[in-house]
Design a protein around this motif. Structure first.
Motif, PDB file in Angstrom:
ATOM      1  N   GLY A  31       0.821  -1.209   0.000  1.00 35.08           N
ATOM      2  CA  GLY A  31       0.000   0.000   0.000  1.00 35.08           C
ATOM      3  C   GLY A  31       0.850   1.250   0.000  1.00 35.08           C
ATOM      4  N   TRP A  32       1.946   1.213   0.753  1.00 35.38           N
ATOM      5  CA  TRP A  32       2.829   2.378   0.814  1.00 35.38           C
ATOM      6  C   TRP A  32       3.477   2.634  -0.533  1.00 35.38           C
ATOM      7  CZ3 TRP A  32       7.941   3.544   0.056  1.00 35.38           C
ATOM      8  CH2 TRP A  32       8.334   4.812   0.489  1.00 35.38           C
ATOM      9  N   ARG A  33       3.867   1.583  -1.257  1.00 32.33           N
ATOM     10  CA  ARG A  33       4.484   1.776  -2.582  1.00 32.33           C
ATOM     11  C   ARG A  33       3.509   2.454  -3.547  1.00 32.33           C
ATOM     12  NH1 ARG A  33       6.939  -3.202  -1.273  1.00 32.33           N
ATOM     13  NH2 ARG A  33       5.248  -4.367  -2.291  1.00 32.33           N
ATOM     14  N   VAL A  34       2.260   2.039  -3.517  1.00 31.77           N
ATOM     15  CA  VAL A  34       1.241   2.678  -4.363  1.00 31.77           C
ATOM     16  C   VAL A  34       1.079   4.139  -3.958  1.00 31.77           C
ATOM     17  CG1 VAL A  34      -1.220   2.702  -4.950  1.00 31.77           C
ATOM     18  CG2 VAL A  34       0.023   0.527  -4.859  1.00 31.77           C
ATOM     19  N   ALA A  35       0.993   4.381  -2.655  1.00 37.11           N
ATOM     20  CA  ALA A  35       0.847   5.752  -2.159  1.00 37.11           C
ATOM     21  C   ALA A  35       2.066   6.586  -2.518  1.00 37.11           C
ATOM     22  CB  ALA A  35       0.628   5.744  -0.647  1.00 37.11           C
ATOM     23  N   ARG A  36       3.250   5.991  -2.453  1.00 37.40           N
ATOM     24  CA  ARG A  36       4.487   6.725  -2.768  1.00 37.40           C
ATOM     25  C   ARG A  36       4.497   7.166  -4.220  1.00 37.40           C
ATOM     26  NH1 ARG A  36       9.849   7.616  -0.830  1.00 37.40           N
ATOM     27  NH2 ARG A  36      10.679   8.979  -2.426  1.00 37.40           N
ATOM     28  N   GLN A  37       4.103   6.278  -5.133  1.00 36.89           N
ATOM     29  CA  GLN A  37       4.054   6.640  -6.546  1.00 36.89           C
ATOM     30  C   GLN A  37       3.063   7.780  -6.772  1.00 36.89           C
ATOM     31  OE1 GLN A  37       3.273   3.418  -9.276  1.00 36.89           O
ATOM     32  NE2 GLN A  37       3.019   4.795 -10.994  1.00 36.89           N
ATOM     33  N   THR A  38       1.904   7.682  -6.150  1.00 33.77           N
ATOM     34  CA  THR A  38       0.886   8.720  -6.292  1.00 33.77           C
ATOM     35  C   THR A  38       1.365  10.040  -5.692  1.00 33.77           C
ATOM     36  OG1 THR A  38      -0.835   7.030  -6.200  1.00 33.77           O
ATOM     37  CG2 THR A  38      -1.518   9.297  -5.779  1.00 33.77           C
ATOM     38  N   ALA A  39       1.980   9.975  -4.517  1.00 28.67           N
ATOM     39  CA  ALA A  39       2.496  11.188  -3.872  1.00 28.67           C
ATOM     40  C   ALA A  39       3.586  11.827  -4.724  1.00 28.67           C
ATOM     41  CB  ALA A  39       3.026  10.864  -2.475  1.00 28.67           C
ATOM     42  N   ASP A  40       4.474  11.016  -5.290  1.00 28.28           N
ATOM     43  CA  ASP A  40       5.533  11.547  -6.157  1.00 28.28           C
ATOM     44  C   ASP A  40       4.940  12.264  -7.373  1.00 28.28           C
ATOM     45  OD1 ASP A  40       7.505  10.610  -4.463  1.00 28.28           O
ATOM     46  OD2 ASP A  40       8.031   8.881  -5.730  1.00 28.28           O
ATOM     47  N   GLU A  41       3.903  11.661  -7.977  1.00 31.05           N
ATOM     48  CA  GLU A  41       3.249  12.274  -9.136  1.00 31.05           C
ATOM     49  C   GLU A  41       2.589  13.596  -8.745  1.00 31.05           C
ATOM     50  OE1 GLU A  41       0.636   9.225 -10.588  1.00 31.05           O
ATOM     51  OE2 GLU A  41       2.304   7.967 -11.259  1.00 31.05           O
ATOM     52  N   LEU A  42       1.911  13.608  -7.609  1.00 26.43           N
ATOM     53  CA  LEU A  42       1.262  14.833  -7.148  1.00 26.43           C
ATOM     54  C   LEU A  42       2.291  15.904  -6.829  1.00 26.43           C
ATOM     55  CD1 LEU A  42      -1.196  16.476  -6.403  1.00 26.43           C
ATOM     56  CD2 LEU A  42      -1.255  15.285  -4.195  1.00 26.43           C
ATOM     57  N   ASN A  43       3.390  15.524  -6.178  1.00 27.31           N
ATOM     58  CA  ASN A  43       4.444  16.486  -5.877  1.00 27.31           C
ATOM     59  C   ASN A  43       5.043  17.068  -7.150  1.00 27.31           C
ATOM     60  OD1 ASN A  43       4.356  16.535  -3.053  1.00 27.31           O
ATOM     61  ND2 ASN A  43       5.533  14.649  -2.918  1.00 27.31           N
ATOM     62  N   SER A  44       5.220  16.245  -8.178  1.00 23.55           N
ATOM     63  CA  SER A  44       5.730  16.741  -9.460  1.00 23.55           C
ATOM     64  C   SER A  44       4.768  17.753 -10.075  1.00 23.55           C
ATOM     65  CB  SER A  44       5.960  15.579 -10.435  1.00 23.55           C
ATOM     66  OG  SER A  44       7.001  14.756  -9.979  1.00 23.55           O
ATOM     67  N   LEU A  45       3.467  17.473  -9.992  1.00 23.52           N
ATOM     68  CA  LEU A  45       2.470  18.409 -10.513  1.00 23.52           C
ATOM     69  C   LEU A  45       2.476  19.723  -9.733  1.00 23.52           C
ATOM     70  CD1 LEU A  45      -0.581  16.087 -11.213  1.00 23.52           C
ATOM     71  CD2 LEU A  45       0.708  17.414 -12.893  1.00 23.52           C
ATOM     72  N   LEU A  46       2.572  19.623  -8.416  1.00 21.32           N
ATOM     73  CA  LEU A  46       2.612  20.835  -7.600  1.00 21.32           C
ATOM     74  C   LEU A  46       3.819  21.695  -7.953  1.00 21.32           C
ATOM     75  CD1 LEU A  46       1.524  19.362  -4.141  1.00 21.32           C
ATOM     76  CD2 LEU A  46       0.234  21.007  -5.537  1.00 21.32           C
ATOM     77  N   VAL A  47       4.980  21.062  -8.101  1.00 23.51           N
ATOM     78  CA  VAL A  47       6.193  21.806  -8.469  1.00 23.51           C
ATOM     79  C   VAL A  47       6.027  22.424  -9.853  1.00 23.51           C
ATOM     80  CG1 VAL A  47       8.641  21.552  -9.036  1.00 23.51           C
ATOM     81  CG2 VAL A  47       7.742  20.545  -6.945  1.00 23.51           C
ATOM     82  N   ALA A  48       5.456  21.664 -10.796  1.00 20.49           N
ATOM     83  CA  ALA A  48       5.243  22.178 -12.157  1.00 20.49           C
ATOM     84  C   ALA A  48       4.307  23.387 -12.156  1.00 20.49           C
ATOM     85  CB  ALA A  48       4.678  21.081 -13.061  1.00 20.49           C
ATOM     86  N   CYS A  49       3.431  23.475 -11.158  1.00 23.91           N
ATOM     87  CA  CYS A  49       2.500  24.601 -11.029  1.00 23.91           C
ATOM     88  C   CYS A  49       3.086  25.736 -10.190  1.00 23.91           C
ATOM     89  CB  CYS A  49       1.190  24.124 -10.413  1.00 23.91           C
ATOM     90  SG  CYS A  49       0.219  23.069 -11.499  1.00 23.91           S
ATOM     91  N   GLY A  50       4.331  25.579  -9.772  1.00 22.08           N
ATOM     92  CA  GLY A  50       4.990  26.648  -9.039  1.00 22.08           C
ATOM     93  C   GLY A  50       4.848  26.599  -7.526  1.00 22.08           C
ATOM     94  N   VAL A  51       4.347  25.489  -6.997  1.00 22.25           N
ATOM     95  CA  VAL A  51       4.202  25.360  -5.549  1.00 22.25           C
ATOM     96  C   VAL A  51       5.494  24.764  -4.999  1.00 22.25           C
ATOM     97  CG1 VAL A  51       2.879  24.344  -3.656  1.00 22.25           C
ATOM     98  CG2 VAL A  51       1.716  25.028  -5.764  1.00 22.25           C
ATOM     99  N   ASP A  52       6.138  25.493  -4.104  1.00 22.55           N
ATOM    100  CA  ASP A  52       7.395  25.046  -3.504  1.00 22.55           C
ATOM    101  C   ASP A  52       7.133  23.862  -2.578  1.00 22.55           C
ATOM    102  OD1 ASP A  52       9.369  25.384  -0.971  1.00 22.55           O
ATOM    103  OD2 ASP A  52      10.355  26.046  -2.825  1.00 22.55           O
ATOM    104  N   ARG A  53       7.959  22.841  -2.683  1.00 14.95           N
ATOM    105  CA  ARG A  53       7.794  21.632  -1.865  1.00 14.95           C
ATOM    106  C   ARG A  53       7.888  21.944  -0.366  1.00 14.95           C
ATOM    107  NH1 ARG A  53       7.748  16.092  -1.924  1.00 14.95           N
ATOM    108  NH2 ARG A  53       9.171  15.068  -0.478  1.00 14.95           N
ATOM    109  N   GLY A  54       8.581  22.989  -0.005  1.00 10.89           N
ATOM    110  CA  GLY A  54       8.657  23.386   1.392  1.00 10.89           C
ATOM    111  C   GLY A  54       7.375  24.016   1.898  1.00 10.89           C
ATOM    112  N   GLN A  55       6.471  24.365   0.972  1.00 11.75           N
ATOM    113  CA  GLN A  55       5.200  24.983   1.352  1.00 11.75           C
ATOM    114  C   GLN A  55       4.041  23.992   1.378  1.00 11.75           C
ATOM    115  OE1 GLN A  55       4.633  28.174  -1.414  1.00 11.75           O
ATOM    116  NE2 GLN A  55       6.195  29.457  -0.480  1.00 11.75           N
ATOM    117  N   LEU A  56       4.095  23.006   0.481  1.00  7.41           N
ATOM    118  CA  LEU A  56       3.004  22.038   0.390  1.00  7.41           C
ATOM    119  C   LEU A  56       3.542  20.792  -0.279  1.00  7.41           C
ATOM    120  CD1 LEU A  56      -0.142  21.909   0.910  1.00  7.41           C
ATOM    121  CD2 LEU A  56      -0.384  22.367  -1.530  1.00  7.41           C
TER     122      LEU A  56
END
Length: 97
Positions: A31-56
């Motif tokens: 379950g964690w591996r699935v969540a990790r892949q999803t979290a990584d994808e979401l984090n990439s999208l947030l960064v691509a939208c200009g959201v700093d990883r230190g903020q969200l």
């Protein structure tokens, strides 16, 4: 106390054994591996939208039954950035329908 009337209720909820106790025989790693892949994808999208990883950021986790769970944590500035992005997305969606 910070003036939050629900402080005690939040503390009690965080102490709920069903939310943190690991059960024998449950494959939490899968379950964690699935969540990790999803979290990584979401984090990439947030960064691509200009959201700093230190903020969200999205964080991989599992629920009590081993199911994939993704939490989003951040500071107020990060949440405001997400709110702005969601408002933009909602406006674009309304225009396209």
């Amino acid at each position: 106390m910070d003036g939050d009337d629900d402080f005690g209720a939040e503390l009690a909820a965080s102490l709920d054994p069903d939310s943190w106790a690991w059960l024998p025989g449950v494959d939490y790693a899968a379950g964690w591996r699935v969540a990790r892949q999803t979290a990584d994808e979401l984090n990439s999208l947030l960064v691509a939208c200009g959201v700093d990883r230190g903020q969200l950021r999205a964080i991989a986790d599992t629920d009590a039954q081993g199911g994939a769970l993704v939490r989003i944590e951040g500071i107020a500035e990060g949440w405001l950035s997400l709110e702005e992005l969601l408002c933009l997305a909602a406006a674009i969606r309304r225009e396209s329908h």
